[in-house]
Design a protein around this motif. Structure first.
Motif, PDB file in Angstrom:
ATOM      1  N   SER A 145       0.887  -1.056   0.039  1.00  0.00           N
ATOM      2  CA  SER A 145       0.020   0.088  -0.072  1.00  0.00           C
ATOM      3  C   SER A 145       0.875   1.366  -0.056  1.00  0.00           C
ATOM      4  N   VAL A 176       1.068   5.423   1.337  1.00  0.00           N
ATOM      5  CA  VAL A 176       0.592   6.098   2.171  1.00  0.00           C
ATOM      6  C   VAL A 176       1.311   7.457   1.781  1.00  0.00           C
ATOM      7  N   GLN A 212      -5.496  11.044  -4.665  1.00  0.00           N
ATOM      8  CA  GLN A 212      -4.626   9.642  -4.650  1.00  0.00           C
ATOM      9  C   GLN A 212      -5.362   8.829  -5.817  1.00  0.00           C
ATOM     10  N   TYR A 258      -3.460   3.427  -4.956  1.00  0.00           N
ATOM     11  CA  TYR A 258      -3.328   3.158  -3.386  1.00  0.00           C
ATOM     12  C   TYR A 258      -2.171   2.024  -3.192  1.00  0.00           C
ATOM     13  N   GLU A 259      -1.663   1.391  -4.111  1.00  0.00           N
ATOM     14  CA  GLU A 259      -0.948   0.151  -3.938  1.00  0.00           C
ATOM     15  C   GLU A 259      -0.119  -0.212  -5.281  1.00  0.00           C
ATOM     16  N   HIS A 279       4.372  -0.784   3.964  1.00  0.00           N
ATOM     17  CA  HIS A 279       3.856   0.189   3.159  1.00  0.00           C
ATOM     18  C   HIS A 279       4.914   1.290   2.616  1.00  0.00           C
ATOM     19  N   ILE A 311       0.374   8.558  -8.938  1.00  0.00           N
ATOM     20  CA  ILE A 311       0.047   8.055  -7.776  1.00  0.00           C
ATOM     21  C   ILE A 311      -0.758   9.310  -7.119  1.00  0.00           C
ATOM     22  N   ALA A 312      -0.464  10.508  -7.161  1.00  0.00           N
ATOM     23  CA  ALA A 312      -1.111  11.407  -6.659  1.00  0.00           C
ATOM     24  C   ALA A 312      -1.238  12.944  -7.382  1.00  0.00           C
TER      25      ALA A 312
END
Length: 177
Positions: free
Chosen positions: A106, A108, A124, A127-128, A141, A176-177
């Motif tokens: 995951s 974070v 986001q 998530y993984e 993580h 990712i984000a």
């Protein structure tokens, strides 16, 4: 690596749905350990398993104690009856410390992006990510710092700083984000 241990009891007989119902009625969860050898059928204490479940993900190594033996495992599947709030079955995968494995870890996000101060929204997307490494190098993580992220900017998988010995298999261009 966080050391998480769990105790299991070997099931020698009474397999099938009727046996599983009897185990659950006795406060135990039927489980199976898959690996290179024959599958091992065990039961777990429901209360003990629920207590560690808060700290366990798909990428958490567990030490499963069965009698005098210890097995290093990953939790692969969890079946539960949400209406009864009951865990009905757990599947584990046995790993060896000298063989490379693939697992999903995951992501974070940490920090407050600069772009949010100017009206932007942090979203986001992933998530993984899928990683490959030795079991003892498997991160629980991956932390991604988004503090320097401005308006209309993105962090991709290629921007992630990985621990030594960990190789990523998700596309480097994936956002990712």
């Amino acid at each position: 690596m966080n050391e998480v241990s769990l105790t299991g009891v070997l099931r020698k007989e009474d397999f099938g749905s009727a046996g599983a119902r009897r185990e659950r009625a006795a406060g135990r969860i039927p489980a199976v350990i898959y690996g290179k050898e024959e599958p091992v059928h065990i039961t777990l204490d429901t209360i003990e398993f629920r207590n560690i479940l808060r700290r366990v993900s798909e990428s958490t190594l567990l030490t499963l104690k069965i009698g005098r033996k210890q097995k290093l495992v990953l939790m692969k599947a969890l079946q539960e009856n949400v209406l009864l709030d009951q865990i009905t079955h757990v599947d584990f995968f046995e790993v060896t410390t000298d063989e490379v494995l693939r697992a999903n870890v995951s992501i974070v996000l940490e920090g407050h992006p600069e772009g949010v101060k100017f009206g932007g929204v942090l979203e986001q997307v992933a998530y993984e990510v899928e990683v490959e490494c030795l079991p003892l190098d498997l991160p629980q993580h991956i932390l991604v710092d988004v503090s320097g992220l401005g308006l209309n900017e993105a962090i991709t998988v290629g921007d992630i700083k990985l621990p030594e010995g960990v190789k990523i298999h998700t596309s480097a261009e994936a956002t990712i984000a």
